[in-house]
Design a protein around this motif. Structure first.
Motif, mmCIF file in Angstrom:
data_model
loop_
_atom_site.group_PDB
_atom_site.id
_atom_site.type_symbol
_atom_site.label_atom_id
_atom_site.label_comp_id
_atom_site.label_asym_id
_atom_site.label_seq_id
_atom_site.Cartn_x
_atom_site.Cartn_y
_atom_site.Cartn_z
ATOM 1 N N UNK A 151 1.728 6.320 9.244
ATOM 2 C CA UNK A 151 0.679 6.335 10.255
ATOM 3 C C UNK A 151 0.455 4.937 10.823
ATOM 4 N N UNK A 152 0.377 3.959 9.933
ATOM 5 C CA UNK A 152 0.114 2.587 10.377
ATOM 6 C C UNK A 152 1.293 2.023 11.171
ATOM 7 N N UNK A 153 2.526 2.335 10.752
ATOM 8 C CA UNK A 153 3.709 1.831 11.456
ATOM 9 C C UNK A 153 3.767 2.371 12.880
ATOM 10 N N UNK A 154 3.526 3.669 13.050
ATOM 11 C CA UNK A 154 3.577 4.234 14.398
ATOM 12 C C UNK A 154 2.431 3.702 15.262
ATOM 13 N N UNK A 155 1.313 3.364 14.630
ATOM 14 C CA UNK A 155 0.224 2.754 15.394
ATOM 15 C C UNK A 155 0.650 1.394 15.931
ATOM 16 N N UNK A 156 1.377 0.642 15.130
ATOM 17 C CA UNK A 156 1.867 -0.675 15.567
ATOM 18 C C UNK A 156 2.769 -0.541 16.791
ATOM 19 N N UNK A 157 3.750 0.349 16.725
ATOM 20 C CA UNK A 157 4.697 0.442 17.839
ATOM 21 C C UNK A 157 4.029 1.073 19.071
ATOM 22 N N UNK A 158 3.080 1.981 18.851
ATOM 23 C CA UNK A 158 2.373 2.564 19.987
ATOM 24 C C UNK A 158 1.529 1.537 20.708
ATOM 25 N N UNK A 159 0.809 0.717 19.933
ATOM 26 C CA UNK A 159 -0.029 -0.308 20.553
ATOM 27 C C UNK A 159 0.793 -1.444 21.138
ATOM 28 N N UNK A 192 1.805 8.477 22.713
ATOM 29 C CA UNK A 192 0.347 8.324 22.654
ATOM 30 C C UNK A 192 -0.181 8.642 21.258
ATOM 31 N N UNK A 193 0.355 9.700 20.646
ATOM 32 C CA UNK A 193 -0.088 10.074 19.298
ATOM 33 C C UNK A 193 0.324 9.038 18.258
ATOM 34 N N UNK A 194 1.442 8.325 18.522
ATOM 35 C CA UNK A 194 1.889 7.314 17.561
ATOM 36 C C UNK A 194 0.832 6.230 17.383
ATOM 37 N N UNK A 195 0.118 5.926 18.474
ATOM 38 C CA UNK A 195 -0.950 4.926 18.387
ATOM 39 C C UNK A 195 -2.265 5.540 17.935
ATOM 40 N N UNK A 196 -2.426 6.842 18.166
ATOM 41 C CA UNK A 196 -3.693 7.503 17.862
ATOM 42 C C UNK A 196 -3.785 7.947 16.413
ATOM 43 N N UNK A 197 -2.722 8.619 15.940
ATOM 44 C CA UNK A 197 -2.705 9.069 14.547
ATOM 45 C C UNK A 197 -2.395 7.867 13.670
ATOM 46 N N UNK A 198 -3.400 7.366 13.001
ATOM 47 C CA UNK A 198 -3.220 6.149 12.216
ATOM 48 C C UNK A 198 -4.174 6.098 11.039
ATOM 49 N N UNK A 199 -4.527 4.885 10.661
ATOM 50 C CA UNK A 199 -5.399 4.719 9.501
ATOM 51 C C UNK A 199 -6.766 5.357 9.718
ATOM 52 N N UNK A 252 -2.788 -2.718 5.905
ATOM 53 C CA UNK A 252 -2.849 -1.385 5.299
ATOM 54 C C UNK A 252 -1.522 -1.027 4.638
ATOM 55 N N UNK A 253 -0.404 -1.310 5.324
ATOM 56 C CA UNK A 253 0.915 -0.974 4.783
ATOM 57 C C UNK A 253 1.260 -1.824 3.570
ATOM 58 N N UNK A 254 1.133 -3.150 3.709
ATOM 59 C CA UNK A 254 1.547 -4.044 2.624
ATOM 60 C C UNK A 254 0.697 -3.856 1.367
ATOM 61 N N UNK A 255 -0.597 -3.632 1.535
ATOM 62 C CA UNK A 255 -1.462 -3.401 0.374
ATOM 63 C C UNK A 255 -1.132 -2.093 -0.315
ATOM 64 N N UNK A 256 -0.911 -1.037 0.479
ATOM 65 C CA UNK A 256 -0.606 0.272 -0.097
ATOM 66 C C UNK A 256 0.711 0.238 -0.869
ATOM 67 N N UNK A 257 1.730 -0.400 -0.303
ATOM 68 C CA UNK A 257 3.034 -0.490 -0.963
ATOM 69 C C UNK A 257 2.941 -1.359 -2.219
ATOM 70 N N UNK A 258 2.137 -2.403 -2.167
ATOM 71 C CA UNK A 258 1.954 -3.270 -3.339
ATOM 72 C C UNK A 258 1.290 -2.528 -4.482
ATOM 73 N N UNK A 259 0.288 -1.712 -4.165
ATOM 74 C CA UNK A 259 -0.423 -0.958 -5.199
ATOM 75 C C UNK A 259 0.464 0.132 -5.792
ATOM 76 N N UNK A 260 1.218 0.830 -4.933
ATOM 77 C CA UNK A 260 2.013 1.968 -5.397
ATOM 78 C C UNK A 260 3.281 1.544 -6.124
ATOM 79 N N UNK A 261 3.992 0.545 -5.581
ATOM 80 C CA UNK A 261 5.297 0.181 -6.140
ATOM 81 C C UNK A 261 5.397 -1.288 -6.537
ATOM 82 N N UNK A 262 4.294 -2.006 -6.511
ATOM 83 C CA UNK A 262 4.252 -3.400 -6.936
ATOM 84 C C UNK A 262 5.217 -4.286 -6.133
#
Length: 464
Positions: A358-366, A68-75, A167-177
């Motif tokens: 956070x976003x990954x666990x939200x995906x699998x929870x939902x 339940x928290x995997x879907x709740x704790x997220x972006x 959220x994931x793809x944008x964050x990874x693109x900004x941080x590590x190109x």
């Protein structure tokens, strides 16, 4: 009227003052009738977290909570808090606390009902959630179908896929190109590897990842807070003052009224911890726990961890670093706060990792929530919930995750927010309709516990 305007109008109704008042009002009712269960029974709930599970089900009580928290704790814990404070000022954090406090009682009620009315499906798995207590408890199967439709909609087209992928793809693109197409492909493969294994694999990943990511994020926040420990009392005072008095404008912050602080704080609080939305009961129903009251108590702690701890940490970091008065908003605002508190390089990487987890666990929870809603609808509509139907859902979900990197999210967030809010309405109808059952069963459980404890003491005295 354009489609965007239509959805925006619907969203303002769904998340309007009446809905928020009904949500908080339901929490107040259960808080009073259950005699502050979220306060006086919290120590018991925390002890139950670590107790070996007994009873029918696929998951331990702790694994069900982590799912339940995997879907709740997220972006929402990162972006949602920043949005609330940006719009409503520091006082919005206080109203998030209020929503969470009363929301704990609501979360208890809905998860308790989920275990009480759960059933075994045709594949031998425990199935439950709002759609089942709407059908079996209230005799309103059509209401359960309506809830399940909204649940599948959120999993497919909203919080479960597009928003988190972006959220994931944008964050990874900004941080590590890393190109968004590459990170999107890797993410899709990871989601497939987890979700195709069913609820036990989802729970295994959630049980491993959720506590680690939550503790890591809180530790990072505490590191920043301890570095400015002398300013914490003033920040807390500002939160309390701003909750009841308009905040003066400053910098990029335009000022906020008390009404806006209340509305944004409660709305973002509910969006973050999902108390009253009916999502957590779906995971609670799979717990190996024969006592509905005990599983309700266990899942009640989810709102405590999500909002009263994690969202509070985020809010205090935003306030102490002063970024809430700047030009940045959303994830950029939180990123600026971590960069200011922990250094630009560490802050950026730290937030990227936290946001991605956070976003990954939200995906699998939902995914799991949507799957259970899908199976309920398939069974009710005569398609059965066999492997063909189940695999169709899973493949559709994975395909939607893969396509998320190519979509513009302005409208998607609006649709997701609206459909997510629509889940509230049928769930609150059920909670209000079954309120006397919740109160009666809870009181009966604690009377049995008290009688058993008294008998144990008498037996002990007799032996001596």
């Amino acid at each position: 009227m354009q489609f965007n305007d239509l959805i925006s109008s619907l969203n303002s109704i769904v998340w309007g003052p009446l809905t928020l008042m009904l949500l908080v009002g339901t929490g107040i009712y259960f808080t009073v009738k259950l005699k502050l269960i979220q306060v006086f029974r919290l120590p018991l709930a925390l002890r139950l977290l670590m107790r070996p599970s007994q009873g029918k089900g696929e998951l331990s009580s702790f694994a069900a909570l982590c799912t339940a928290l995997s879907a709740t704790i997220g972006t929402g814990n990162i972006v949602g808090v920043a949005t609330a404070i940006k719009l409503g000022g520091p006082g919005a954090l206080f109203w998030m606390w209020i929503a969470a406090f009363f929301g704990m009682a609501t979360k208890y009620a809905e998860c308790m009902l989920a275990v009480k009315f759960r059933t075994q499906d045709s594949r031998g798995q425990m199935a439950g959630g709002p759609m089942y207590y709407m059908e079996k408890g209230l005799g309103l199967g059509w209401l359960g179908c309506l809830f399940a439709i909204f649940g599948v909609g959120v999993a497919f087209f909203g919080i479960g896929t597009f928003a988190q992928v972006n959220a994931i793809t944008d964050a990874v693109n900004i941080a590590w190109d890393v190109p968004v197409v590459v990170s999107g492909a890797v993410l899709t493969a990871l989601v497939a590897a987890v979700t195709l294994g069913g609820v036990k694999r989802i729970a295994a990943v959630a049980t491993s990842l959720v506590p680690a990511m939550a503790l890591g994020y809180v530790a990072a926040c505490l590191l920043i807070l301890f570095g400015r420990i002398d300013q914490v009392p003033a920040a807390l005072l500002l939160v309390l003052e701003s909750a009841f008095n308009p905040v003066a404008a400053g910098g990029g912050f335009l000022g906020a009224t008390v009404a806006l602080a209340i509305q944004t704080g409660i709305a973002r609080g509910v969006f973050s911890n999902e108390s009253g939305l009916g999502s957590a009961p779906i995971a609670a129903a799979a717990a190996k726990n024969r006592e509905p009251v005990e599983q309700g108590l266990v899942n009640m702690t989810g709102t405590f961890f999500d909002t009263l701890i994690i969202c509070t940490m985020t809010g205090l970091v935003l306030i102490l670093t002063g970024v809430w008065q700047g030009e940045a908003s959303g994830a950029a605002m939180t990123s600026a706060a971590f960069a200011d508190g922990a250094g630009a390089l560490v802050g950026q990487y730290l937030l990227t990792i936290a946001l991605s987890c956070f976003a990954f666990t939200t995906i699998i929870g939902w995914h799991y929530y949507g799957e259970r809603c899908w199976c309920y609808l398939a069974e009710k509509w005569g398609a059965g919930d066999g492997l063909t139907s189940l695999w169709l859902y899973r493949l559709c979900f994975i395909a939607l995750v893969g396509s998320g990197v190519f979509l513009k999210l302005e409208l998607i967030w609006l649709i997701a927010d609206t459909v997510n809010g629509l889940m509230i309405l049928p769930n609150l109808i059920a909670l209000i309709g079954l309120r006397l059952l919740v109160v009666g069963d809870t009181r009966a459980y604690f009377r049995r516990k008290a009688d058993a404890a008294g008998q144990s003491q008498l037996d002990s005295l007799a032996e001596h």
